[in-house]
Every structure is written in C-alpha cells, then in structure tokens.
Design an enzyme around this catalytic site. Structure first.
Site, mmCIF file in Angstrom:
data_model
loop_
_atom_site.group_PDB
_atom_site.id
_atom_site.type_symbol
_atom_site.label_atom_id
_atom_site.label_comp_id
_atom_site.label_asym_id
_atom_site.label_seq_id
_atom_site.Cartn_x
_atom_site.Cartn_y
_atom_site.Cartn_z
ATOM 1 N N LYS A 106 0.873 -1.277 0.033
ATOM 2 C CA LYS A 106 -0.007 0.191 0.101
ATOM 3 C C LYS A 106 0.736 1.326 -0.073
ATOM 4 O O LYS A 106 2.034 1.051 0.169
ATOM 5 C CB LYS A 106 -0.911 0.011 1.190
ATOM 6 C CG LYS A 106 -0.345 0.103 2.452
ATOM 7 C CD LYS A 106 -1.105 -0.112 3.832
ATOM 8 C CE LYS A 106 -0.334 -0.011 5.198
ATOM 9 N NZ LYS A 106 -1.163 0.021 6.033
ATOM 10 N N ARG A 150 -9.584 0.975 15.331
ATOM 11 C CA ARG A 150 -9.697 1.632 14.168
ATOM 12 C C ARG A 150 -10.825 1.315 13.332
ATOM 13 O O ARG A 150 -11.830 1.659 13.115
ATOM 14 C CB ARG A 150 -8.229 1.575 13.449
ATOM 15 C CG ARG A 150 -8.142 2.302 12.167
ATOM 16 C CD ARG A 150 -6.417 2.669 11.686
ATOM 17 N NE ARG A 150 -6.110 1.083 11.420
ATOM 18 C CZ ARG A 150 -5.064 0.842 10.827
ATOM 19 N NH1 ARG A 150 -4.056 1.751 10.898
ATOM 20 N NH2 ARG A 150 -4.386 -0.347 10.724
ATOM 21 N N HIS A 170 -5.112 -6.653 14.040
ATOM 22 C CA HIS A 170 -4.046 -5.538 14.024
ATOM 23 C C HIS A 170 -3.500 -5.363 15.474
ATOM 24 O O HIS A 170 -4.205 -4.961 16.284
ATOM 25 C CB HIS A 170 -4.211 -4.591 13.244
ATOM 26 C CG HIS A 170 -3.096 -3.656 12.796
ATOM 27 N ND1 HIS A 170 -2.243 -4.264 11.947
ATOM 28 C CD2 HIS A 170 -2.762 -2.428 13.054
ATOM 29 C CE1 HIS A 170 -1.225 -3.387 11.477
ATOM 30 N NE2 HIS A 170 -1.360 -2.316 12.231
ATOM 31 N N ARG A 216 2.231 -10.401 7.873
ATOM 32 C CA ARG A 216 2.124 -9.172 7.059
ATOM 33 C C ARG A 216 3.217 -8.422 7.228
ATOM 34 O O ARG A 216 2.958 -7.360 7.960
ATOM 35 C CB ARG A 216 0.819 -8.588 7.288
ATOM 36 C CG ARG A 216 -0.643 -9.220 7.352
ATOM 37 C CD ARG A 216 -1.744 -8.828 7.351
ATOM 38 N NE ARG A 216 -1.916 -7.911 8.599
ATOM 39 C CZ ARG A 216 -2.661 -8.217 9.597
ATOM 40 N NH1 ARG A 216 -3.107 -9.268 9.823
ATOM 41 N NH2 ARG A 216 -2.383 -7.164 10.726
ATOM 42 N N TYR A 230 15.398 31.578 3.478
ATOM 43 C CA TYR A 230 14.161 32.492 3.817
ATOM 44 C C TYR A 230 14.250 32.546 5.391
ATOM 45 O O TYR A 230 14.339 31.731 6.236
ATOM 46 C CB TYR A 230 13.004 31.209 3.506
ATOM 47 C CG TYR A 230 12.511 31.573 2.195
ATOM 48 C CD1 TYR A 230 12.090 32.717 1.474
ATOM 49 C CD2 TYR A 230 12.500 30.150 1.448
ATOM 50 C CE1 TYR A 230 11.951 32.743 0.281
ATOM 51 C CE2 TYR A 230 12.140 30.149 -0.052
ATOM 52 C CZ TYR A 230 11.772 31.420 -0.567
ATOM 53 O OH TYR A 230 11.609 31.412 -2.013
#
Length: 381
Positions: A45, A145, A174, A231, A275
């Site tokens: 992802k 979540r 998770h 994962r 700057y």
C-alpha cells in the site's frame, strides 16, 4: 504511481531515489526464515511505502519471496493487476460502495469485511459479476480503528456464511504496540482474545486457511501472532518499526535518496542564508545548493537540523528547506564542486544516513519519511 528512470540518465532531474529490489527480496527471505512455513503477505500500500508498488510487486512475484500482497485502496489493486501482477491481493480495509466492491471483485481482489454492511456489499458485487468473492473478517482486539467488536464476531461469521457468492477464508486483527517492550502485555492480551475468537469462529465456519495478526512488530517479537500468514510492512523495506523492536531478523535497507550539487558559493561570517534568515554563518564558509525541497517530500522539518553526505563527509542543512532547493554548510575548506553527488538517505564512503536518522530529526517514523517523497522524484531500480 512513481516514475522509474534509467539509472544511467539523470539529465532530466538530478534528484532521485534508488531502490534496491534485491534488498526487499532478501528481507522477505529473512522473514520466511523467522516464521517458518507461514505464508507471507507483503504490504505494498501507499506505493509500497514510497518504493514503487509495481516494481516491488513484480520483483517479489518473480523471485517468489511473497505469497500475497496487501493494499489499502481498490485503485492500488487495479494498478497492480494492470501491470500484470497475478499474486493474490487483499484489500486491508473494507469497501464503502457497490462500485468499489464490484471493481475489486472483478479484479480478483480479496476483501476485508468488518460488519454486515460490508459483507452485503461484497456479496451483492460478486452476485452481479457471477463470481465468488473471498473475504477476511477483521476483528478489533484493541487497535480501535476498524474491525468488528469481539462480541459480534461469531454472529458476523454466521451472517457471512449465509450470504451468497461469498467465501470466508480468513480472520485477522491488528497489533498497535507489538513493536515495543512496553507493549508486550497489551499485545499478549490481544492475541489471547484473538486466538479464542479464532477457535469460536472456526467452530462455526470450519477451518479457515488464513488466521493472521502479525505485522512487522509481531514478526520480530511475538511468535504467537504468526498464525498461518504474516504481514510484513516496513521491515520488508529495511527498517524496524521502532528503535526498541527486537532485532530478531537481519534487515538490509532498500531505500536511498540522492541528488547533486547545483551551486557553490562563499559566505562570509555574519551573513545569513535562506528564507527568514534563520541561519547565520559563524565564520567564513562554503554553501552548496542542492535541487531538492519540500515539494519533493524532503520535509521542511529538516530545516537547520538535517544533514547530507557530500564527498564522504556529513554536512548540515543551512537555513530553511525551500520548496525546490536546500542549502548545505560545507565548511571553510571545502573542495566540493557543482555536480558532486549528495546522499540524503543511504551510504557514501563509510558514512551512512538511515531512514531512521531522518525520521528522528523529523520527530516521526520511517514509514512517513519514504511515503513523503513525492512522485516528482523518479525512482531508480
């Protein structure tokens, strides 16, 4: 989608990221060595955390170092399918519309379900297309979540099984603090709850091929999280998720960021740079300008605190990071000239600036550092 460039041609834009695909494959092999015969789902992802989802996915498919891929959005999955990626893909969050569900199911993408609504959307899409959709049921064991409430999971599994054109193949959760010693007790409680729920769900559904909870932290520190599939995310790209994560797997960084000096000038003691005039030369020195800035994803938070490698030496950023350019203090005796290579992440000589080094200066994590590097920066593979 990131743009790939010919490694021999940096004439169009001197700034570029270098992605070592062999490091990604080696890191996944190390994961396999750690977890044994579990399947490995690589998170790609967010354009593979800024590394380039298509090249990374293509490489792990060709080398056989990942069994599945994980995405966050349907367009991410469609990009992979359009590039010829045939590995199984799981969308790690649920769909919100019928159109989204149909696009995913039509591309043979497995979907996450979290409630009856997401299950019904997936079932309806699969029926419309004349297909059977594979789904993973996500349970919220403490991340807070997304995911079904633990007390609703068994009933939800029964509901999924009652729907047509849908096949429940996985149960997942998770782990929010699996990467730190302070999170051990919390993670162990999560896993105890998850394994109890897995037993209860499988008593209703029959055996599921995929029971999974392990992210990078779980892989490194919590064997009880491994289930039948793991994962890996950030660890596949060469960084541990936290400074305190157990170093149980040997990793090799896959990402470096390079540019070239675009201008060199002498600055006298007392003169200011950039700057806001936030940097003042303490003595006569040499300032180099490099063509990278916050529009490239090189954060303005690195103003007056970041550093880069030039000529095998570490040099500090002088003044604020601009939109397209940044200045470095080379010191009074520098021999650096226009065109010399500059490393902002990676190795030069015996010096290294890691993704974690940059993240610490920004007050963030490695995930954000590489995800921030914009599409304007081409990737060299």
């Amino acid at each position: 989608m990131t743009r790939a460039i010919d490694p021999a041609d940096d004439r169009l834009y001197a700034t570029h990221a270098r992605i070592d695909l062999s490091a990604v494959a080696d890191n996944l092999r190390a994961v396999r060595h750690r977890v044994g015969n579990r399947e490995v789902l690589l998170a790609v992802k967010a354009d593979a955390y800024g590394h380039g989802a298509v090249p990374v996915s293509r490489h792990v498919q060709e080398t056989g170092t990942a069994d599945q891929l994980g995405v966050a959005t349907v367009p991410e999955a469609l990009e992979l399918r359009g590039a010829g990626i045939t590995l199984p893909i799981l969308k790690l969050s649920h769909v919100l519309s019928g159109a989204e569900a149909e696009a995913a199911v039509g591309a043979d993408v497995a979907l996450t379900v979290v409630d009856e609504a997401s299950a019904r959307l997936t079932s309806a899409a699969a029926r419309t297309l004349g297909r059977v959709a594979q789904v993973h049921l996500k349970v919220d064991t403490g991340m807070r979540r997304i995911g079904a409430q633990p007390e609703a999971v068994v009933a939800l599994a029964r509901h999924i099984q009652s729907l047509p054109a849908i096949d429940l193949v996985g149960l997942m959760t998770h782990l929010p603090v699996s990467d730190t010693p302070d999170g051990v007790a919390y993670t162990e409680n999560q896993l105890a709850l998850f394994h109890r729920l897995a037993d209860e769900v499988q008593a209703v559904s029959g055996p599921l091929p995929y029971i999974h909870a392990a992210n990078s932290g779980g892989i490194c520190g919590h064997p009880a999280s491994w289930g039948t599939l793991v994962r890996p995310g950030i660890m596949a790209y060469g960084s541990f998720p936290d400074h305190q994560t157990p170093r149980t797997v040997r990793l090799r960084p896959a990402y470096s960021l390079a540019t070239r000096v675009s201008a060199v000038k002498r600055v006298r003691a007392g003169e200011t740079v950039g700057y806001g005039r936030t940097w003042t030369a303490a003595h006569d020195t040499t300032i180099a300008t490099i063509p990278i800035g916050y529009a490239d994803g090189y954060s303005r938070l690195l103003s007056n605190r970041g550093n880069a490698l030039v000529g095998g030496h570490r040099h500090s950023i002088a003044g604020r990071v601009c939109m397209d350019q940044t200045m470095l203090d080379l010191g009074p005796d520098s021999t650096v000239t226009t065109g010399d290579e500059v490393i902002l992440i990676g190795h030069q000589g015996d010096q290294e600036i890691s993704v974690w080094d940059v993240a610490d200066l920004m007050g963030t994590i490695p995930y954000e550092v590489t995800c921030l590097i914009s599409d304007r920066v081409p990737r060299e593979y």
